[in-house]
Design a protein around this motif. Structure first.
Motif, PDB file in Angstrom:
ATOM      1  N   GLU A 194     -25.126  39.473 -84.223  1.00  0.00           N
ATOM      2  CA  GLU A 194     -25.461  40.879 -84.271  1.00  0.00           C
ATOM      3  C   GLU A 194     -26.309  41.174 -83.353  1.00  0.00           C
ATOM      4  O   GLU A 194     -26.267  42.531 -82.958  1.00  0.00           O
ATOM      5  CB  GLU A 194     -26.160  40.844 -85.605  1.00  0.00           C
ATOM      6  N   MET A 195     -27.340  40.685 -82.728  1.00  0.00           N
ATOM      7  CA  MET A 195     -28.247  41.059 -81.537  1.00  0.00           C
ATOM      8  C   MET A 195     -27.434  41.232 -80.506  1.00  0.00           C
ATOM      9  O   MET A 195     -27.732  42.177 -79.662  1.00  0.00           O
ATOM     10  CB  MET A 195     -29.415  39.982 -81.331  1.00  0.00           C
ATOM     11  N   ASP A 196     -26.497  40.163 -80.223  1.00  0.00           N
ATOM     12  CA  ASP A 196     -25.592  40.468 -78.959  1.00  0.00           C
ATOM     13  C   ASP A 196     -24.812  41.760 -78.898  1.00  0.00           C
ATOM     14  O   ASP A 196     -24.687  42.396 -78.127  1.00  0.00           O
ATOM     15  CB  ASP A 196     -24.580  39.372 -78.773  1.00  0.00           C
ATOM     16  N   ARG A 197     -24.273  41.932 -80.207  1.00  0.00           N
ATOM     17  CA  ARG A 197     -23.577  43.177 -80.395  1.00  0.00           C
ATOM     18  C   ARG A 197     -24.370  44.498 -80.384  1.00  0.00           C
ATOM     19  O   ARG A 197     -24.018  45.497 -79.900  1.00  0.00           O
ATOM     20  CB  ARG A 197     -22.974  43.320 -81.755  1.00  0.00           C
ATOM     21  N   PHE A 198     -25.751  44.290 -80.819  1.00  0.00           N
ATOM     22  CA  PHE A 198     -26.487  45.360 -80.749  1.00  0.00           C
ATOM     23  C   PHE A 198     -26.949  45.920 -79.281  1.00  0.00           C
ATOM     24  O   PHE A 198     -26.907  46.965 -78.839  1.00  0.00           O
ATOM     25  CB  PHE A 198     -27.776  44.837 -81.557  1.00  0.00           C
ATOM     26  N   LEU A 199     -26.912  44.772 -78.478  1.00  0.00           N
ATOM     27  CA  LEU A 199     -27.363  44.993 -76.902  1.00  0.00           C
ATOM     28  C   LEU A 199     -26.077  45.703 -76.217  1.00  0.00           C
ATOM     29  O   LEU A 199     -26.344  46.379 -75.460  1.00  0.00           O
ATOM     30  CB  LEU A 199     -27.537  43.839 -76.089  1.00  0.00           C
ATOM     31  N   THR A 200     -25.066  45.644 -76.733  1.00  0.00           N
ATOM     32  CA  THR A 200     -23.610  46.099 -76.287  1.00  0.00           C
ATOM     33  C   THR A 200     -23.542  47.541 -76.452  1.00  0.00           C
ATOM     34  O   THR A 200     -23.163  48.544 -75.806  1.00  0.00           O
ATOM     35  CB  THR A 200     -22.405  45.270 -76.482  1.00  0.00           C
ATOM     36  N   LEU A 201     -24.192  47.771 -77.524  1.00  0.00           N
ATOM     37  CA  LEU A 201     -24.015  49.366 -78.050  1.00  0.00           C
ATOM     38  C   LEU A 201     -25.380  50.229 -77.793  1.00  0.00           C
ATOM     39  O   LEU A 201     -24.949  51.354 -77.421  1.00  0.00           O
ATOM     40  CB  LEU A 201     -24.254  49.374 -79.706  1.00  0.00           C
ATOM     41  N   LYS A 206     -31.221  46.071 -72.778  1.00  0.00           N
ATOM     42  CA  LYS A 206     -31.337  44.527 -72.458  1.00  0.00           C
ATOM     43  C   LYS A 206     -31.995  44.377 -71.229  1.00  0.00           C
ATOM     44  O   LYS A 206     -32.939  43.558 -71.185  1.00  0.00           O
ATOM     45  CB  LYS A 206     -29.771  43.956 -72.190  1.00  0.00           C
ATOM     46  N   SER A 207     -32.016  45.429 -70.121  1.00  0.00           N
ATOM     47  CA  SER A 207     -32.927  45.294 -68.993  1.00  0.00           C
ATOM     48  C   SER A 207     -34.420  45.513 -69.352  1.00  0.00           C
ATOM     49  O   SER A 207     -35.142  45.166 -68.395  1.00  0.00           O
ATOM     50  CB  SER A 207     -32.377  46.266 -68.074  1.00  0.00           C
ATOM     51  N   ARG A 208     -34.869  46.141 -70.480  1.00  0.00           N
ATOM     52  CA  ARG A 208     -36.099  46.313 -70.797  1.00  0.00           C
ATOM     53  C   ARG A 208     -36.584  45.175 -71.489  1.00  0.00           C
ATOM     54  O   ARG A 208     -38.008  44.910 -71.607  1.00  0.00           O
ATOM     55  CB  ARG A 208     -36.151  47.552 -71.724  1.00  0.00           C
ATOM     56  N   PHE A 209     -35.937  44.064 -71.526  1.00  0.00           N
ATOM     57  CA  PHE A 209     -36.501  42.681 -72.177  1.00  0.00           C
ATOM     58  C   PHE A 209     -36.442  41.560 -71.180  1.00  0.00           C
ATOM     59  O   PHE A 209     -35.394  41.032 -70.969  1.00  0.00           O
ATOM     60  CB  PHE A 209     -35.802  42.528 -73.381  1.00  0.00           C
ATOM     61  N   PRO A 210     -37.506  41.483 -70.474  1.00  0.00           N
ATOM     62  CA  PRO A 210     -37.407  40.246 -69.331  1.00  0.00           C
ATOM     63  C   PRO A 210     -37.329  38.867 -70.157  1.00  0.00           C
ATOM     64  O   PRO A 210     -36.867  37.992 -69.293  1.00  0.00           O
ATOM     65  CB  PRO A 210     -38.784  40.492 -68.695  1.00  0.00           C
ATOM     66  N   PHE A 211     -37.574  38.669 -71.455  1.00  0.00           N
ATOM     67  CA  PHE A 211     -37.709  37.385 -72.090  1.00  0.00           C
ATOM     68  C   PHE A 211     -36.590  37.552 -73.312  1.00  0.00           C
ATOM     69  O   PHE A 211     -36.902  38.422 -74.212  1.00  0.00           O
ATOM     70  CB  PHE A 211     -39.044  37.099 -72.560  1.00  0.00           C
ATOM     71  N   ILE A 212     -35.462  37.052 -73.112  1.00  0.00           N
ATOM     72  CA  ILE A 212     -34.418  36.762 -74.123  1.00  0.00           C
ATOM     73  C   ILE A 212     -34.211  35.377 -74.614  1.00  0.00           C
ATOM     74  O   ILE A 212     -33.836  34.561 -73.825  1.00  0.00           O
ATOM     75  CB  ILE A 212     -33.105  37.391 -73.831  1.00  0.00           C
ATOM     76  N   LEU A 213     -34.851  34.867 -75.859  1.00  0.00           N
ATOM     77  CA  LEU A 213     -34.924  33.735 -76.100  1.00  0.00           C
ATOM     78  C   LEU A 213     -33.907  33.478 -77.324  1.00  0.00           C
ATOM     79  O   LEU A 213     -33.814  33.989 -78.323  1.00  0.00           O
ATOM     80  CB  LEU A 213     -36.389  33.357 -76.486  1.00  0.00           C
ATOM     81  N   ASP A 214     -33.531  32.319 -77.160  1.00  0.00           N
ATOM     82  CA  ASP A 214     -32.414  31.904 -78.257  1.00  0.00           C
ATOM     83  C   ASP A 214     -33.051  30.682 -79.169  1.00  0.00           C
ATOM     84  O   ASP A 214     -33.483  29.821 -78.707  1.00  0.00           O
ATOM     85  CB  ASP A 214     -31.003  31.119 -77.787  1.00  0.00           C
ATOM     86  N   PHE A 215     -33.075  31.180 -80.536  1.00  0.00           N
ATOM     87  CA  PHE A 215     -33.627  29.872 -81.402  1.00  0.00           C
ATOM     88  C   PHE A 215     -32.634  29.245 -81.930  1.00  0.00           C
ATOM     89  O   PHE A 215     -32.014  29.771 -82.752  1.00  0.00           O
ATOM     90  CB  PHE A 215     -34.263  30.740 -82.329  1.00  0.00           C
TER      91      PHE A 215
END
Length: 306
Positions: A194-201, A206-215
């Protein structure tokens, strides 16, 4: 970050950066005498199972703070880090717990003036009529200034399309991310897909978040380790039989539920239910020992109902 200049035995000046009872001493050749300058981070996150990438990222942030202080002392330019983050992970993978920990840690690092933690969801940000959404979102941001604003299930802000008020909430958040990044951290969190899809919308987000972490989901050994850690914190212990029974159950549960498995959250529910059943079992005895009060047996693990 406080700094002191101390002279060593040879009269040379060493710079010592101190924060949180951690000292990193710069010697005359520019190296550091502390064998582990990240010992406080290792200590703070010692109870967190896994999360290798997260711990690596926090060490990078800390190291940059130290180097920026060194640059300032030598009259070189230094830029404050933008710390907005995006967390992707299934339920029970520690997203909220880590965000709370980061608020305190960033305060200790002098990156945030208050270090408090504000958690919000769609209903806290999105209004029901025109003009209400921006007002509600700005109000939450104002409460979070000096700390971390954590928005869980952030993708719900985009679920209604262009005419939905959620888009206004996103736009308001983005504006304040830029305007107040010196004393405000925004963390958006949610399920990976859902977050990946959110970023495509929202391509510019995405460019505003220097840290994207996968849990990542916990593996079987990590889940058992988490369970043992939880019972230890409550001053209980598993018998060998109980641990074996739990391990087999978690193996099957992971296999059966796949994407919907709630990881550490599920383990916590199992532990709390087992402690209640343990109490019921002991209440029927006339006498019991300290060992009886501590040991969780296989009979206490009613796993079909967890």
């Amino acid at each position: 970050m406080e700094s002191q200049k101390l002279r060593n035995r040879n009269g040379q000046i060493n710079i010592v950066l101190q924060k949180n009872d951690v000292a990193v001493e710069e010697t005359s050749d520019g190296t550091y005498s502390d064998n582990n300058p990240f010992s406080h981070i290792d200590s703070d996150f010692s109870s967190f199972i896994g999360m290798t990438n997260l711990k690596k990222t926090i060490k990078e942030v800390y190291a940059t703070i130290v180097m920026n202080e060194k640059r300032r002392q030598m009259d070189l330019s230094s830029n404050r880090q933008v710390l907005h983050m995006l967390f992707k992970g299934n339920p029970g993978t520690g997203k909220t717990t880590v965000a709370r920990k980061l608020a305190k840690m960033y305060f200790d690092m002098n990156l945030l003036s208050k270090g408090h933690f504000i958690e919000a969801e769609r209903a806290d940000l999105v209004g029901e009529y025109i003009g209400q959404t921006a007002q509600k979102t700005r109000s939450i941001i104002q409460k979070a200034m000096g700390g971390i604003l954590f928005v869980d299930e952030a993708y719900s802000l985009a679920r209604g399309g262009e005419k939905d008020f959620g888009k206004e909430a996103i736009d308001t958040l983005v504006k304040h991310m830029e305007d107040n990044h010196n004393d405000f951290v925004l963390i958006l969190a949610g399920y990976p897909y859902e977050m990946d899809r959110f970023l495509t919308l929202n391509p510019g987000l995405k460019s505003r978040f220097p840290f994207i972490l996968d849990f990542q989901d916990y593996d079987l050994d990590q889940l058992v380790k988490i369970a043992k850690q939880m019972v230890h914190e409550r001053e209980y212990e598993f018998t060998t039989e109980a641990e074996f029974k739990l391990r087999n159950h978690l193996r099957q549960k992971k296999k059966d539920t796949h994407r919907n498995f709630s990881n550490a959250r599920y383990v916590r529910n199992v532990i709390e239910h087992s402690i209640r059943l343990h109490a019921v079992r002991l209440l029927g005895k006339e006498n019991f020992t300290v060992d009886d009060l501590i040991k969780l047996t296989g009979k206490d693990l009613s796993l079909d109902e967890a």
